[in-house]
Design a protein around this motif. Structure first.
Motif, mmCIF file in Angstrom:
data_model
loop_
_atom_site.group_PDB
_atom_site.id
_atom_site.type_symbol
_atom_site.label_atom_id
_atom_site.label_comp_id
_atom_site.label_asym_id
_atom_site.label_seq_id
_atom_site.Cartn_x
_atom_site.Cartn_y
_atom_site.Cartn_z
ATOM 1 N N ALA A 31 -13.196 -67.588 -48.068
ATOM 2 C CA ALA A 31 -14.526 -67.511 -48.351
ATOM 3 C C ALA A 31 -15.308 -66.306 -47.511
ATOM 4 O O ALA A 31 -16.525 -66.168 -47.233
ATOM 5 C CB ALA A 31 -15.437 -69.088 -47.911
ATOM 6 N N TYR A 32 -14.285 -66.054 -46.717
ATOM 7 C CA TYR A 32 -14.437 -65.086 -45.549
ATOM 8 C C TYR A 32 -14.069 -63.287 -45.526
ATOM 9 O O TYR A 32 -13.127 -63.289 -46.020
ATOM 10 C CB TYR A 32 -14.610 -65.076 -44.100
ATOM 11 N N THR A 33 -15.086 -62.583 -46.093
ATOM 12 C CA THR A 33 -14.471 -60.601 -45.746
ATOM 13 C C THR A 33 -14.430 -60.402 -44.325
ATOM 14 O O THR A 33 -14.973 -61.007 -43.305
ATOM 15 C CB THR A 33 -16.321 -60.247 -45.868
ATOM 16 N N MET A 34 -13.320 -59.887 -43.950
ATOM 17 C CA MET A 34 -12.901 -59.640 -42.426
ATOM 18 C C MET A 34 -12.812 -58.431 -42.443
ATOM 19 O O MET A 34 -12.736 -57.248 -43.546
ATOM 20 C CB MET A 34 -11.090 -59.920 -42.724
ATOM 21 N N THR A 35 -13.493 -58.188 -41.757
ATOM 22 C CA THR A 35 -13.843 -56.775 -40.989
ATOM 23 C C THR A 35 -13.424 -56.295 -39.833
ATOM 24 O O THR A 35 -13.497 -57.204 -38.566
ATOM 25 C CB THR A 35 -15.719 -57.065 -41.081
ATOM 26 N N TRP A 36 -13.361 -55.007 -40.022
ATOM 27 C CA TRP A 36 -13.194 -54.856 -38.588
ATOM 28 C C TRP A 36 -13.491 -53.224 -37.812
ATOM 29 O O TRP A 36 -14.267 -52.691 -38.638
ATOM 30 C CB TRP A 36 -11.616 -53.324 -38.324
ATOM 31 N N PHE A 37 -14.288 -54.074 -36.251
ATOM 32 C CA PHE A 37 -15.165 -53.393 -36.467
ATOM 33 C C PHE A 37 -14.754 -52.168 -34.681
ATOM 34 O O PHE A 37 -13.483 -52.436 -34.123
ATOM 35 C CB PHE A 37 -16.649 -53.435 -35.635
ATOM 36 N N ARG A 38 -15.083 -50.996 -34.028
ATOM 37 C CA ARG A 38 -14.730 -51.150 -32.913
ATOM 38 C C ARG A 38 -16.117 -50.691 -31.763
ATOM 39 O O ARG A 38 -17.491 -50.144 -32.096
ATOM 40 C CB ARG A 38 -14.139 -49.085 -32.946
ATOM 41 N N GLN A 39 -15.499 -49.872 -30.746
ATOM 42 C CA GLN A 39 -16.521 -50.265 -29.689
ATOM 43 C C GLN A 39 -16.164 -49.202 -29.068
ATOM 44 O O GLN A 39 -15.062 -49.439 -28.091
ATOM 45 C CB GLN A 39 -17.640 -51.257 -29.216
ATOM 46 N N ALA A 40 -16.742 -48.090 -28.239
ATOM 47 C CA ALA A 40 -16.107 -46.932 -27.136
ATOM 48 C C ALA A 40 -17.300 -46.799 -26.719
ATOM 49 O O ALA A 40 -18.575 -47.723 -26.322
ATOM 50 C CB ALA A 40 -16.661 -45.958 -28.386
ATOM 51 N N PRO A 41 -16.969 -46.862 -25.202
ATOM 52 C CA PRO A 41 -17.406 -47.099 -23.881
ATOM 53 C C PRO A 41 -18.686 -46.181 -23.955
ATOM 54 O O PRO A 41 -18.875 -45.149 -24.462
ATOM 55 C CB PRO A 41 -16.821 -46.682 -22.612
ATOM 56 N N GLY A 42 -19.904 -47.033 -23.992
ATOM 57 C CA GLY A 42 -21.961 -46.644 -23.560
ATOM 58 C C GLY A 42 -21.540 -46.546 -25.449
ATOM 59 O O GLY A 42 -23.359 -45.565 -25.550
ATOM 60 N N LYS A 43 -21.275 -46.642 -26.256
ATOM 61 C CA LYS A 43 -21.972 -46.925 -28.053
ATOM 62 C C LYS A 43 -21.560 -48.292 -28.401
ATOM 63 O O LYS A 43 -21.083 -49.095 -27.939
ATOM 64 C CB LYS A 43 -21.185 -45.655 -28.323
ATOM 65 N N SER A 84 -2.801 -40.544 -38.766
ATOM 66 C CA SER A 84 -3.409 -39.584 -37.936
ATOM 67 C C SER A 84 -4.689 -39.663 -37.229
ATOM 68 O O SER A 84 -5.366 -39.224 -37.149
ATOM 69 C CB SER A 84 -4.045 -39.043 -39.223
ATOM 70 N N LEU A 85 -4.314 -40.107 -35.864
ATOM 71 C CA LEU A 85 -5.229 -40.598 -34.573
ATOM 72 C C LEU A 85 -6.107 -39.985 -34.805
ATOM 73 O O LEU A 85 -5.236 -38.965 -34.062
ATOM 74 C CB LEU A 85 -5.138 -42.231 -34.019
ATOM 75 N N LYS A 86 -7.313 -39.898 -33.887
ATOM 76 C CA LYS A 86 -8.002 -38.705 -33.091
ATOM 77 C C LYS A 86 -8.804 -38.908 -31.900
ATOM 78 O O LYS A 86 -8.770 -40.603 -31.534
ATOM 79 C CB LYS A 86 -9.137 -38.841 -33.947
ATOM 80 N N PRO A 87 -8.900 -38.835 -30.870
ATOM 81 C CA PRO A 87 -9.661 -39.779 -29.541
ATOM 82 C C PRO A 87 -10.459 -40.031 -29.719
ATOM 83 O O PRO A 87 -11.028 -40.824 -29.291
ATOM 84 C CB PRO A 87 -9.913 -38.108 -28.717
ATOM 85 N N GLU A 88 -11.341 -39.671 -30.415
ATOM 86 C CA GLU A 88 -12.886 -40.183 -31.445
ATOM 87 C C GLU A 88 -12.453 -41.708 -31.649
ATOM 88 O O GLU A 88 -13.093 -42.486 -31.962
ATOM 89 C CB GLU A 88 -13.049 -39.359 -32.410
ATOM 90 N N ASP A 89 -11.259 -42.460 -31.963
ATOM 91 C CA ASP A 89 -10.971 -43.762 -32.660
ATOM 92 C C ASP A 89 -10.481 -44.441 -31.457
ATOM 93 O O ASP A 89 -10.335 -45.245 -31.789
ATOM 94 C CB ASP A 89 -9.365 -43.387 -33.382
ATOM 95 N N THR A 90 -10.843 -43.605 -30.262
ATOM 96 C CA THR A 90 -10.667 -44.559 -29.071
ATOM 97 C C THR A 90 -11.880 -45.736 -28.825
ATOM 98 O O THR A 90 -13.325 -45.457 -28.940
ATOM 99 C CB THR A 90 -10.878 -43.569 -27.902
ATOM 100 N N GLY A 91 -11.541 -46.574 -28.635
ATOM 101 C CA GLY A 91 -11.959 -47.958 -28.461
ATOM 102 C C GLY A 91 -11.469 -49.420 -28.330
ATOM 103 O O GLY A 91 -10.225 -49.541 -28.328
ATOM 104 N N VAL A 92 -12.622 -50.321 -28.255
ATOM 105 C CA VAL A 92 -11.841 -51.871 -28.646
ATOM 106 C C VAL A 92 -12.217 -52.078 -29.855
ATOM 107 O O VAL A 92 -13.673 -51.751 -30.606
ATOM 108 C CB VAL A 92 -12.911 -52.492 -27.758
ATOM 109 N N TYR A 93 -11.111 -52.472 -30.751
ATOM 110 C CA TYR A 93 -11.345 -52.995 -31.910
ATOM 111 C C TYR A 93 -11.571 -54.596 -32.119
ATOM 112 O O TYR A 93 -10.650 -55.447 -31.500
ATOM 113 C CB TYR A 93 -10.427 -52.085 -33.184
ATOM 114 N N TYR A 94 -12.399 -55.063 -32.934
ATOM 115 C CA TYR A 94 -12.487 -56.073 -33.287
ATOM 116 C C TYR A 94 -12.586 -56.678 -34.859
ATOM 117 O O TYR A 94 -12.967 -55.773 -35.346
ATOM 118 C CB TYR A 94 -14.100 -56.589 -32.372
#
Length: 121
Positions: A31-43, A84-94
């Motif tokens: 019943a659910y759409t499963m999604t990934w979010f991310r949050q970088a420091p200060g964003k 192909s990870l980049k430094p801007e991919d850094t964050g907490v992934y939820y």
């Protein structure tokens, strides 16, 4: 009760890969759409990718061609293969579960605790 448990984060060099997993319990997974979010420091928390029960997927432009989201409906799990990870991919992934697709975090009913991804240059 509903639980979403992420795993697979870590430290990786730029250009490397990681695979995140999210195990869901206590909800009707189909019943659910499963999604990934991310949050970088200060964003703000940012939509990354979503996987529908039917197999369809959606990505934010910045990860298209590098990330792949998938779900195993038999295991109540969703995955995010990151390459192909980049430094801007850094964050907490939820991992998040919601009844409809949205890029707005407030729309989602359930959240995991997050897993840290750090990409060094």
């Amino acid at each position: 009760q509903v639980q979403l448990v992420e795993s697979g984060g870590g430290l990786v060099q730029a250009g490397g890969s990681l695979r995140l997993s999210c195990a869901a319990s206590g909800l009707t997974f189909r019943a659910y759409t499963m999604t990934w979010f991310r949050q970088a420091p200060g964003k703000e928390r940012e939509f990354v990718a979503a996987a529908f029960w039917t197999g369809g997927t959606v990505y934010v432009d910045s990860v298209k061609g590098r990330f792949t989201v998938s779900r195993d409906n038999a295991k109540n799990a969703v995955y995010l293969q990151m390459g192909s990870l980049k430094p801007e991919d850094t964050g907490v992934y939820y991992c998040a579960a919601g009844k409809r697709l949205s890029t707005t975090s407030a729309t989602y009913d359930y959240w995991g605790q997050g897993t840290q991804v750090t990409v060094s240059s």
